[in-house]
Design an enzyme around this catalytic site. Structure first.
Site, PDB file in Angstrom:
ATOM      1  N   HIS A 152       8.237   6.515  -2.300  1.00  0.00           N
ATOM      2  CA  HIS A 152       8.542   7.903  -2.632  1.00  0.00           C
ATOM      3  C   HIS A 152       7.865   8.887  -1.694  1.00  0.00           C
ATOM      4  CE1 HIS A 152       4.887   7.076  -5.159  1.00  0.00           C
ATOM      5  NE2 HIS A 152       4.529   8.276  -4.744  1.00  0.00           N
ATOM      6  N   GLU A 193       0.045   6.853   0.346  1.00  0.00           N
ATOM      7  CA  GLU A 193      -0.294   6.088  -0.843  1.00  0.00           C
ATOM      8  C   GLU A 193       0.258   4.679  -0.653  1.00  0.00           C
ATOM      9  OE1 GLU A 193       1.619   7.804  -4.255  1.00  0.00           O
ATOM     10  OE2 GLU A 193       0.903   6.275  -5.650  1.00  0.00           O
ATOM     11  N   HIS A 199       2.177  13.833  -0.023  1.00  0.00           N
ATOM     12  CA  HIS A 199       1.965  12.482   0.511  1.00  0.00           C
ATOM     13  C   HIS A 199       3.278  11.719   0.482  1.00  0.00           C
ATOM     14  CE1 HIS A 199       1.414  11.587  -3.898  1.00  0.00           C
ATOM     15  NE2 HIS A 199       2.047  10.482  -3.586  1.00  0.00           N
TER      16      HIS A 199
HETATM   17 CO    CO Z   1       2.711   9.198  -5.198  1.00  0.00          CO
END
Ligand code: CO
Length: 141
Positions: free
Chosen positions: A7, A130, A79
Site C-alpha cells: 500500500h 514499511e 510512506h
Molecule cells: Co502502512
C-alpha cells in the site's frame, strides 16, 4: 527480499472527508475505519486490486502523524509499504547491513495485529518504507 507493493499511505486532516472525496470523485470505496492505538492513527484502506491506499488521520493530539500534518496541513504521502517473506528476517538482515530500522529493531503491529517494521527514509532514497509479511492469500483484510 521485497516481493511486492502492499500500500501507499496518505495522511489526511479529515479521514471521513477524504473517504467521501475518493468516493464522490473517483468511485473508490473505503473499508471499515479502524483505530491503531499504539500508532495513534485512525485509518482505513481503499483496495485497488493490486495494491491499497491507506488513509490515516491522528487519533490523538500526540500522534506521530500529527507532526506530519503540522508540516503538511493539507496532508500528503507518508510512506509506502512493501511485502517481504519475513518481517523479522528482513529487519534483522537490513539492520546488519547498516540500515536504520525504526523502533530499535522492536517489531510493531499494524491495525490487524500483524508484524510490521519501518525503515528510515535516509536508507531508502528519502522515502519512509514499511515492511510487512507477504500475504499469500488475497482479501486478507
Ligand atoms: Co502502512
Amino acid at each position: 527480499m521485497i516481493t511486492g507493493l502492499s500500500h501507499v499511505a496518505i495522511v489526511v486532516p479529515d479521514l471521513k472527508a477524504a473517504v467521501e472525496k475518493l468516493r464522490a470523485t473517483y468511485g473508490l470505496i473505503a473499508g471499515e475505519i479502524k483505530v491503531n492505538e499504539e500508532q495513534g492513527v485512525r485509518m482505513t484502506y481503499v483496495d485497488l486490486g493490486n495494491a491499497k491506499i491507506e488513509l490515516m488521520e491522528p487519533s490523538r493530539p500526540d500522534s506521530p502523524i500529527a507532526k506530519f500534518l503540522e508540516r503538511n496541513p493539507r496532508g500528503g504521502i507518508h510512506h509506502f509499504c512493501v511485502g517481504v517473506d519475513s518481517v523479522e528476517q528482513a529487519a534483522n538482515d537490513l539492520a546488519a547491513a547498516g540500515v536504520q530500522v525504526l523502533g530499535g529493531g522492536k517489531l510493531q503491529l499494524n491495525v490487524h495485529g500483524e508484524r510490521i517494521a519501518f525503515v528510515h527514509p535516509k536508507d531508502f532514497l528519502g522515502a519512509l518504507i514499511e515492511l510487512e509479511d507477504n500475504k499469500l492469500e488475497k482479501n486478507h483484510g
